[in-house]
Design a protein around this motif. Structure first.
Motif, PDB file in Angstrom:
ATOM      1  N   PRO A   1       5.066 -17.175   5.682  1.00 16.23           N
ATOM      2  CA  PRO A   1       4.273 -16.155   4.989  1.00 16.23           C
ATOM      3  C   PRO A   1       4.932 -14.783   5.135  1.00 16.23           C
ATOM      4  CG  PRO A   1       2.897 -17.528   6.403  1.00 16.23           C
ATOM      5  CD  PRO A   1       4.316 -17.843   6.752  1.00 16.23           C
ATOM      6  N   LEU A   2       4.862 -14.007   4.080  1.00 13.67           N
ATOM      7  CA  LEU A   2       5.401 -12.661   4.147  1.00 13.67           C
ATOM      8  C   LEU A   2       4.491 -11.803   5.015  1.00 13.67           C
ATOM      9  CD1 LEU A   2       6.656 -11.646   0.579  1.00 13.67           C
ATOM     10  CD2 LEU A   2       7.908 -11.453   2.721  1.00 13.67           C
ATOM     11  N   SER A   3       5.087 -11.189   6.033  1.00 12.64           N
ATOM     12  CA  SER A   3       4.289 -10.315   6.899  1.00 12.64           C
ATOM     13  C   SER A   3       5.124  -9.114   7.317  1.00 12.64           C
ATOM     14  CB  SER A   3       3.795 -11.082   8.124  1.00 12.64           C
ATOM     15  OG  SER A   3       4.905 -11.654   8.827  1.00 12.64           O
ATOM     16  N   PRO A   4       5.521  -8.283   6.354  1.00 15.70           N
ATOM     17  CA  PRO A   4       6.332  -7.108   6.684  1.00 15.70           C
ATOM     18  C   PRO A   4       5.509  -6.056   7.421  1.00 15.70           C
ATOM     19  CG  PRO A   4       5.640  -7.004   4.406  1.00 15.70           C
ATOM     20  CD  PRO A   4       5.176  -8.333   4.920  1.00 15.70           C
TER      21      PRO A   4
ATOM     22  N   HIS B   1       3.524  -2.761   8.126  1.00 12.36           N
ATOM     23  CA  HIS B   1       2.610  -2.123   7.179  1.00 12.36           C
ATOM     24  C   HIS B   1       3.188  -0.846   6.604  1.00 12.36           C
ATOM     25  CE1 HIS B   1      -0.876   0.325   5.862  1.00 12.36           C
ATOM     26  NE2 HIS B   1      -1.346  -0.862   5.468  1.00 12.36           N
TER      27      HIS B   1
ATOM     28  N   TYR C   1      11.947 -12.033   3.929  1.00  7.42           N
ATOM     29  CA  TYR C   1      11.187 -12.860   4.854  1.00  7.42           C
ATOM     30  C   TYR C   1      11.727 -12.790   6.283  1.00  7.42           C
ATOM     31  CZ  TYR C   1       9.003 -14.999   0.759  1.00  7.42           C
ATOM     32  OH  TYR C   1       8.293 -15.206  -0.396  1.00  7.42           O
TER      33      TYR C   1
ATOM     34  N   SER D   1      12.360 -11.846   9.994  1.00  2.81           N
ATOM     35  CA  SER D   1      11.587 -11.186  11.059  1.00  2.81           C
ATOM     36  C   SER D   1      12.308  -9.957  11.591  1.00  2.81           C
ATOM     37  CB  SER D   1      11.333 -12.182  12.197  1.00  2.81           C
ATOM     38  OG  SER D   1      12.569 -12.641  12.755  1.00  2.81           O
TER      39      SER D   1
ATOM     40  N   ALA E   1      11.222  -6.251  10.977  1.00  6.18           N
ATOM     41  CA  ALA E   1      10.088  -5.668  11.706  1.00  6.18           C
ATOM     42  C   ALA E   1      10.531  -4.843  12.894  1.00  6.18           C
ATOM     43  CB  ALA E   1       9.146  -6.783  12.166  1.00  6.18           C
TER      44      ALA E   1
ATOM     45  N   HIS F   1       6.807  -5.821   0.362  1.00  6.75           N
ATOM     46  CA  HIS F   1       5.481  -5.417  -0.110  1.00  6.75           C
ATOM     47  C   HIS F   1       5.349  -5.622  -1.617  1.00  6.75           C
ATOM     48  CE1 HIS F   1       3.388  -3.819   3.417  1.00  6.75           C
ATOM     49  NE2 HIS F   1       4.579  -3.408   3.856  1.00  6.75           N
TER      50      HIS F   1
ATOM     51  N   LEU G   1       4.657  -9.227  -2.166  1.00  2.84           N
ATOM     52  CA  LEU G   1       3.264  -9.549  -1.887  1.00  2.84           C
ATOM     53  C   LEU G   1       2.375  -9.198  -3.076  1.00  2.84           C
ATOM     54  CD1 LEU G   1       2.886  -8.400   1.839  1.00  2.84           C
ATOM     55  CD2 LEU G   1       2.693 -10.741   0.964  1.00  2.84           C
TER      56      LEU G   1
END
Length: 736
Positions: free
Chosen positions: A631-634, A636, A673, A675, A678, A721, A724
């Motif tokens: 899952p995309l979780s860049p 914020h 995607y 990690s 981050a 983003h 998303l």
């Protein structure tokens, strides 16, 4: 030069093709006897075997099987009537999942194939059993020194040796029985005229002819000066070298090209311009062909360095020998003739695409000719002995030229296409992918058609105002703009709407299409094989391997290879059975091309293999693997201004491997995607300090400051983003 028969009247296509085949056979037999003495002591057995290839049609001894490079097999046990019953006979998984473009050699029941990273496999051609393998151990971080992935297009054979040219510019002779190294040489001339350039790479197959191994190098996108080198097949000693563009000072290189460069080529360049420091280009990175009928080697040359004609040569001259075919003598490299297909080239319209020779009736007279379909979209027929232009016609829609001068073959430029000197943004057909790219053509003497993998893939062109040179990046002299992604999406959407692809059967005598497969939105077509069974074989980017009726294009057979196919098939006999084999694996210049083209099977995993088919095959592939993206979780927060600046840095340094707009095609990581985006420290460690060098990710601390690396991270967060938002607009479905 043997006299060629004359036709008393215009011939039908079939009669002309049959007579052409007879004339070619006669010429080859005469030429073989004339050159036998010259080849004695320098490896006459392989040369004789290729000259008389039809006496042993079950083998595939040269890149295109015969000297003519027609990629035609006389085998017909597999034919248009029974090819629908074809089955997989065996498959061999490869140990690298980068792009695969190799065309194998098959001799004595053994298949010799090259794979990504310039590795070599010897395989039992009947069973797929691995006999031996060789890894030249190319340093993985060298990957970014080239244009279009770490592919290799095949080996060469001469007597008891197999030859491979490596991505890092070595030419290596291997004992064909066990793969041990006999000799290895550096192909790069280390002289002042090449300066500090380190962009040279090799992806093409060597040419083995008359006891010489001939190879060219690539690298014009990163700054290079083109040349071709010939080495003694037995010892590896340099025999001759031919440069394709003059040096900056018009001084001698002590090479076979000295005289013609100083007298003919140098006056076609400006006295100033970026070519003086960027090498000029003209790299001969693919098609190099020997013709025993004329006893000449034909060399296809590439684009300029930089691309922009205004910045490269101040908008002056034709810039010889860019985007040309050059004919030289095989024993000495002495210049004989040239034909420039794209003067002033500023569109990346290289002429390194597959060159073949044919005997054709031209205006009622049988002529021995070169047939060529380069990236610029025109199909050329040239006299093979003299380079005389005989005919030319566009085989795909073009808007850069209105046509060709009927006497000289010089393009009649469309004014707006001269974008660099006019200063306009121009939308060109073809684009930088060309109307025909790397995948090889084929010819059938039965139908008289040349089969072309055709693509319609336009591009936007705009010259930069000044030439900025960036280490470890493409230096094209083209505008690279940090822009709102909306503009990029609109440009990409326009290109995508215009993408098309076909297999075209081209009548070279009448310069027109006889048939073509139905129009597709995927422009990517793999290389071709034509057979006496009236079948044309081809793989596609969508992972399907097809057999078409050579007479009318009817689709007779398809097989899900589970990965895109760019390599050309071959056919051979093993244990008295006919096989058709192809190397499978997505990547290369298409797989990593920054046009937003992605695999047509979202979520599929690239899996490189060699596949071999027979009529009674009993093998099958394991179930296809599906790539599951996390899952995309860049993070914020991100800085929009910094991200815009990072879009430019990404375009300069990253997109050629990781995809336009950071959309990966599945071969290399999709950085949206990752990690690592981050964490500033982790990202800088990878990009700046080389934490992943062992896996092929180069370090950029000499090219980018930590602050510039951070802007790239900000850009990737921004792109994540945006992705998303795209997913939300599609109901939450992941966007690949």
């Amino acid at each position: 030069m043997p006299h060629r028969p004359r036709a008393p009247r215009p011939l039908t296509r079939r009669a002309g093709a049959l007579l052409g085949q007879t004339a070619l056979t006669l010429c080859l037999l005469i030429s073989a006897s004339l050159t036998a003495h010259a080849e004695a002591g320098a490896g006459a057995s392989t040369g004789d075997a290729i000259t008389h290839a039809d006496d042993h049609p079950g083998e595939w001894l040269g890149h295109g099987r015969t000297w003519s490079e027609q990629r035609y097999s006389p085998l017909d046990a597999i034919n248009a009537d029974n090819v629908g019953s074809l089955h997989l006979a065996w498959h061999l998984d490869l140990d690298t999942n980068r792009g695969q473009e190799g065309s194998p050699i098959v001799e004595g029941g053994v298949m010799y194939e090259t794979t990504a990273w310039s590795m070599v496999k010897a395989v039992d051609a009947a069973t797929g059993k691995l006999l031996w393998s060789y890894d030249p151990k190319v340093v993985r971080s060298f990957a970014d020194k080239g244009c279009c992935d770490v592919v290799n297009r095949g080996p060469a054979l001469w007597n008891d040796k197999i030859y491979v040219a490596t991505y890092d510019n070595r030419l290596i002779a291997l004992d064909k029985h066990d793969g041990h190294v006999v000799w290895s040489v550096d192909t790069i001339p280390h002289d002042a005229e090449l300066g500090s350039q380190r962009s040279y790479t090799i992806t093409g197959a060597p040419l083995a002819a008359k006891g010489q191994i001939v190879i060219g190098n690539g690298g014009a996108e990163l700054g290079a000066r083109g040349f071709i080198s010939a080495f003694n097949a037995e010892t590896g000693k340099l025999s001759w070298r031919f440069y394709t563009v003059p040096n900056a000072h018009n001084a001698p290189d002590h090479a076979a090209s000295d005289d013609v460069l100083r007298k003919v080529a140098y006056p076609t360049w400006s006295k100033g311009g970026a070519w003086l420091t960027q090498g000029g280009g003209g790299t001969a990175w693919d098609s190099i062909v020997y013709d025993p009928v004329t006893d000449l080697i034909y060399i296809g040359t590439g684009n300029g360095s930089p691309w922009s004609y205004l910045l490269r040569s101040e908008g002056k001259g034709d810039n010889l020998f860019l985007s040309s075919i050059i004919a030289v003598k095989p024993d000495t490299g002495e210049y004989v003739w040239h034909f420039q297909e794209t003067p002033k080239d500023q569109w990346d319209y290289t002429s390194v695409q597959h060159i073949m020779t044919l005997d054709l009736p031209i205006n009622g007279t049988m002529r021995h000719v070169i047939a060529h379909a380069p990236k610029n979209g025109f199909f050329y027929i040239l006299d093979a002995k003299t380079g005389e232009f005989l005919s030319g016609k566009n085989f795909v829609y073009v808007n850069w030229a209105k046509g060709l001068d009927p006497k000289t073959g010089r393009p009649l430029f469309t004014p707006d296409a001269l974008y660099s000197t006019k200063g306009n943004l121009w939308y060109g057909f073809p684009g930088t992918m060309g109307g025909h790219g790397v995948p090889e053509m084929a010819y059938s003497p039965k139908t008289g058609y040349v089969y072309i993998p055709v693509q319609q893939a336009p591009d936007f062109y705009q010259t930069a105002h000044t030439m900025e040179v960036h280490p470890d990046a493409w230096n094209l002299g083209e505008e690279t703009v940090a822009s709102d992604a909306r503009d990029s999406y609109q440009s990409l959407a326009k290109i995508t709407r215009d993408l098309r692809g076909w297999l075209v059967a081209w009548d070279p005598v009448h310069q027109r299409a006889a048939w073509r497969t139905p129009e597709g939105t995927d422009p990517i077509n793999g290389g071709l094989l034509a057979t006496a069974g009236d079948v044309v074989f081809q793989g596609l980017a969508n992972g399907q391997f097809h057999a078409y009726d050579a007479r009318n294009g009817k689709d007779l057979f398809s097989f899900d290879a589970q990965s895109g196919i760019l390599a050309p098939p071959v056919s051979y006999l093993a244990n008295s059975k006919q096989y058709v084999a192809v190397e499978v694996g997505w990547g290369g210049g298409y797989g990593l091309y920054p046009s937003g083209l992605e695999r047509r099977k979202p979520g599929s995993t690239n899996h490189s293999r060699i596949l071999a088919f027979t009529l009674d095959g009993a093998d099958s592939l394991p179930p296809a693997q599906v790539m599951s993206l996390p899952p995309l979780s860049p993070p914020h927060d991100y800085d929009k201004k910094s991200a815009l600046a990072g879009s430019r840095q990404f375009a300069l340094y990253c997109q050629w491997c990781h995809g336009n707009l950071a959309k990966s095609n599945g071969v290399l990581p999709d950085l949206r995607y990752s990690s690592a985006i981050a964490d500033n420290g982790a990202f800088e460690s990878i990009v700046g300090k080389g934490a992943l060098e062992a896996f092929g990710m180069d370090r950029f601390d000499k090219s980018l400051s930590p602050e510039e690396i951070e802007t790239i991270r900000q850009y990737l967060i921004w792109r994540a983003h945006q992705t998303l938002e795209e997913q939300a607009a599609k109901g939450g479905k992941p966007a690949h």
